[in-house]
Design an enzyme around this catalytic site. Sequence first.
Site, PDB file in Angstrom:
ATOM      1  N   ASN A  30      20.563 -41.043  38.417  1.00 48.77           N
ATOM      2  CA  ASN A  30      20.371 -41.899  37.247  1.00 48.77           C
ATOM      3  C   ASN A  30      20.155 -43.324  37.725  1.00 48.77           C
ATOM      4  O   ASN A  30      20.589 -43.685  38.816  1.00 48.77           O
ATOM      5  CB  ASN A  30      21.626 -41.889  36.372  1.00 48.77           C
ATOM      6  CG  ASN A  30      21.698 -40.670  35.477  1.00 48.77           C
ATOM      7  OD1 ASN A  30      20.969 -39.707  35.637  1.00 48.77           O
ATOM      8  ND2 ASN A  30      22.602 -40.729  34.520  1.00 48.77           N
ATOM      9  N   ARG A  31      19.561 -44.146  36.892  1.00 45.59           N
ATOM     10  CA  ARG A  31      19.461 -45.568  37.199  1.00 45.59           C
ATOM     11  C   ARG A  31      20.800 -46.221  36.942  1.00 45.59           C
ATOM     12  O   ARG A  31      21.331 -46.146  35.840  1.00 45.59           O
ATOM     13  CB  ARG A  31      18.474 -46.249  36.266  1.00 45.59           C
ATOM     14  CG  ARG A  31      17.063 -46.047  36.615  1.00 45.59           C
ATOM     15  CD  ARG A  31      16.188 -46.908  35.726  1.00 45.59           C
ATOM     16  NE  ARG A  31      14.856 -46.339  35.679  1.00 45.59           N
ATOM     17  CZ  ARG A  31      13.972 -46.440  36.676  1.00 45.59           C
ATOM     18  NH1 ARG A  31      14.281 -47.116  37.765  1.00 45.59           N
ATOM     19  NH2 ARG A  31      12.798 -45.880  36.578  1.00 45.59           N
TER      20      ARG A  31
END
Length: 223
Positions: A30-31
């Site tokens: 994920n960012r």
Amino acid sequence: PVLSGLAGRHVLITSGPTHEPIDPVRYIANRSSGRQGHAIAAAFARAGARVTLVSGPVTIPDPAGVDVVHVESAREMLAAIDAALPADVAVMAAAVADWRMAEAQNGKIKKDGSGAVPALALVENPDILATVGRHATLRPRLVVGFAAETSNVVDNARAKLARKGADMILANDVSPERGVMGGDRNTIHLVSGEGVANWPTLSKTEVAERLVAEVARRLQPAK
Ligand code: C5P
């Protein structure tokens, strides 16, 4: 300033993304910069708490005065949290990957030149916030989660509060135009049993300090 309500309390925090290996050179993630979770760890430490920070892979430094456990995957993060319990407060700020490979490959997946693409079979990762929030024997007194949403921010946070057994959810709108991801500022809606509090846009350090103050208030014995 050492807030009396927090001196000596054990606060458990997750931060950063998780990396789920596909093969030795690739991963799913994920960012997440880890900035908000790390700022929360630092703020609890400044308030006198004993802080354990379980961090996924980030490029920012370890906060001062905090015990940091570095992990890669969601399952490693959960194992580190389990090992660090009991705690008085848990703040789960990590952006945990929802899925991992059903079977990570031991060797690099090769292009064979035919144009065929690999099918990645995924399985769901454990939900660390829900595991802590619904812990049968070692549930912390206060369990705090985040909700990064791009729509229906408050409604989704309310549902998450119930589903994950949390006491508070800090919900924020992470639509790309808001610049929260990797940025320095955050606009929080605090959703709890007390209702919804809409915070002004603050720096991530200010968000952390407000959260510390909320937690300290809720830990005070009722007078
Ligand atoms: O369901 P969602 O990922 O939007 O929930 C966000 C909250 O749940 C965050 O507090 C995040 O740290 C936590 N979470 C977790 N483990 C997961 C997924 C989310 O702790 N596998």
